[in-house]
Design a protein around this motif. Structure first.
Motif, mmCIF file in Angstrom:
data_model
loop_
_atom_site.group_PDB
_atom_site.id
_atom_site.type_symbol
_atom_site.label_atom_id
_atom_site.label_comp_id
_atom_site.label_asym_id
_atom_site.label_seq_id
_atom_site.Cartn_x
_atom_site.Cartn_y
_atom_site.Cartn_z
ATOM 1 N N CYS A 290 32.456 43.317 43.445
ATOM 2 C CA CYS A 290 33.642 44.009 42.938
ATOM 3 C C CYS A 290 33.272 45.473 42.750
ATOM 4 O O CYS A 290 32.362 45.776 41.969
ATOM 5 C CB CYS A 290 34.089 43.386 41.626
ATOM 6 S SG CYS A 290 35.444 44.244 40.798
ATOM 7 N N TYR B 52 39.647 34.665 44.838
ATOM 8 C CA TYR B 52 38.918 35.182 43.690
ATOM 9 C C TYR B 52 39.275 36.645 43.471
ATOM 10 O O TYR B 52 39.269 37.450 44.413
ATOM 11 C CB TYR B 52 37.412 35.026 43.900
ATOM 12 C CG TYR B 52 36.948 33.614 43.693
ATOM 13 C CD1 TYR B 52 37.263 32.612 44.601
ATOM 14 C CD2 TYR B 52 36.199 33.270 42.568
ATOM 15 C CE1 TYR B 52 36.846 31.299 44.402
ATOM 16 C CE2 TYR B 52 35.767 31.961 42.355
ATOM 17 C CZ TYR B 52 36.105 30.986 43.278
ATOM 18 O OH TYR B 52 35.689 29.692 43.069
ATOM 19 N N ARG C 73 40.233 33.162 39.425
ATOM 20 C CA ARG C 73 40.513 32.544 40.720
ATOM 21 C C ARG C 73 41.831 31.809 40.654
ATOM 22 O O ARG C 73 42.262 31.369 39.583
ATOM 23 C CB ARG C 73 39.387 31.594 41.130
ATOM 24 C CG ARG C 73 39.239 30.359 40.263
ATOM 25 C CD ARG C 73 38.002 29.568 40.693
ATOM 26 N NE ARG C 73 37.848 28.337 39.913
ATOM 27 C CZ ARG C 73 36.802 27.532 40.011
ATOM 28 N NH1 ARG C 73 35.819 27.820 40.863
ATOM 29 N NH2 ARG C 73 36.741 26.441 39.267
ATOM 30 N N LEU D 65 29.310 38.355 41.515
ATOM 31 C CA LEU D 65 29.439 36.968 41.090
ATOM 32 C C LEU D 65 28.669 36.128 42.103
ATOM 33 O O LEU D 65 29.119 35.940 43.235
ATOM 34 C CB LEU D 65 30.899 36.523 41.017
ATOM 35 C CG LEU D 65 31.102 35.115 40.472
ATOM 36 C CD1 LEU D 65 30.724 35.056 38.982
ATOM 37 C CD2 LEU D 65 32.554 34.663 40.656
ATOM 38 N N VAL E 273 27.129 35.997 36.763
ATOM 39 C CA VAL E 273 27.743 37.328 36.863
ATOM 40 C C VAL E 273 26.698 38.378 36.505
ATOM 41 O O VAL E 273 25.854 38.162 35.621
ATOM 42 C CB VAL E 273 28.984 37.427 35.940
ATOM 43 C CG1 VAL E 273 28.607 37.279 34.476
ATOM 44 C CG2 VAL E 273 29.743 38.725 36.199
ATOM 45 N N CYS F 166 38.695 40.157 40.859
ATOM 46 C CA CYS F 166 38.024 40.797 39.744
ATOM 47 C C CYS F 166 39.038 41.696 39.036
ATOM 48 O O CYS F 166 40.029 42.137 39.635
ATOM 49 C CB CYS F 166 36.804 41.601 40.180
ATOM 50 S SG CYS F 166 37.106 43.011 41.250
ATOM 51 N N TRP G 263 36.136 37.840 36.282
ATOM 52 C CA TRP G 263 36.414 37.174 37.560
ATOM 53 C C TRP G 263 37.392 36.037 37.292
ATOM 54 O O TRP G 263 37.192 35.229 36.375
ATOM 55 C CB TRP G 263 35.137 36.622 38.182
ATOM 56 C CG TRP G 263 34.251 37.667 38.775
ATOM 57 C CD1 TRP G 263 33.172 38.256 38.192
ATOM 58 C CD2 TRP G 263 34.356 38.246 40.076
ATOM 59 N NE1 TRP G 263 32.599 39.176 39.037
ATOM 60 C CE2 TRP G 263 33.315 39.177 40.221
ATOM 61 C CE3 TRP G 263 35.219 38.064 41.156
ATOM 62 C CZ2 TRP G 263 33.118 39.935 41.371
ATOM 63 C CZ3 TRP G 263 35.027 38.805 42.300
ATOM 64 C CH2 TRP G 263 33.993 39.734 42.409
ATOM 65 N N GLU H 103 37.441 43.589 46.007
ATOM 66 C CA GLU H 103 36.510 42.470 46.096
ATOM 67 C C GLU H 103 36.050 42.293 47.537
ATOM 68 O O GLU H 103 36.788 42.584 48.474
ATOM 69 C CB GLU H 103 37.178 41.161 45.650
ATOM 70 C CG GLU H 103 37.763 41.182 44.262
ATOM 71 C CD GLU H 103 39.227 41.550 44.251
ATOM 72 O OE1 GLU H 103 39.912 41.252 43.241
ATOM 73 O OE2 GLU H 103 39.694 42.142 45.244
ATOM 74 N N CYS I 147 33.051 36.581 32.871
ATOM 75 C CA CYS I 147 33.200 38.001 32.544
ATOM 76 C C CYS I 147 31.868 38.551 32.066
ATOM 77 O O CYS I 147 30.976 37.806 31.656
ATOM 78 C CB CYS I 147 34.291 38.239 31.512
ATOM 79 S SG CYS I 147 33.943 37.546 29.900
#
Length: 124
Positions: free
Chosen positions: A22, A94, A38, A81, A70, A96, A36, A6, A50
């Motif tokens: 990503c 965050y 977090r 993102l 996204v 991925c 994604w 990321e 997603c």
């Protein structure tokens, strides 16, 4: 060594924007749904968004719907993102993740490969 990387995190003021990326060093992302997630300090990791491999199914959590977008560029083997109208409560690391079943669910148990995360801090 993480299969995914990321980038794009940083410090931004409330109301600002960031775009996370990503990318994969060894995986062919064309075949994977990418999620994604977090994790804020002291909290459990949560799913954010997603996108499936064909880019015809996208999903967002209620907390980011209408603010985050996204997208993917399979030619560049990168998923993005875009985060707009950021709030302090968006502060988190965050991640991925890649799902070979291409199910595009925000359940981390579905995902096979993870990145190491990028810090996003929203603050004055």
């Amino acid at each position: 060594q993480s299969q995914l990387v990321e980038s794009g995190g940083g410090l931004v003021q409330p109301g600002g924007s960031l775009r996370l990326s990503c990318s994969a060093s060894k995986l062919n992302l064309d075949y994977y749904a990418i999620g994604w997630f977090r994790q804020a300090p002291g909290k459990e990791r949560e799913g954010v968004s997603c996108i499936n491999s064909r880019d015809d199914d996208r999903y967002y959590s209620d907390s980011v719907k209408g603010r985050f977008t996204v997208s993917r560029d399979n030619a560049k083997k990168t998923v993005y993102l875009q985060m707009n109208s950021l709030k302090p409560e968006d502060t988190a690391v965050y991640y991925c993740a890649a799902d070979i079943t291409n199910s595009c669910l925000l359940d981390e148990r579905e995902y096979d490969y993870w990145g190491q995360g990028t810090q996003v801090t929203v603050s004055l």
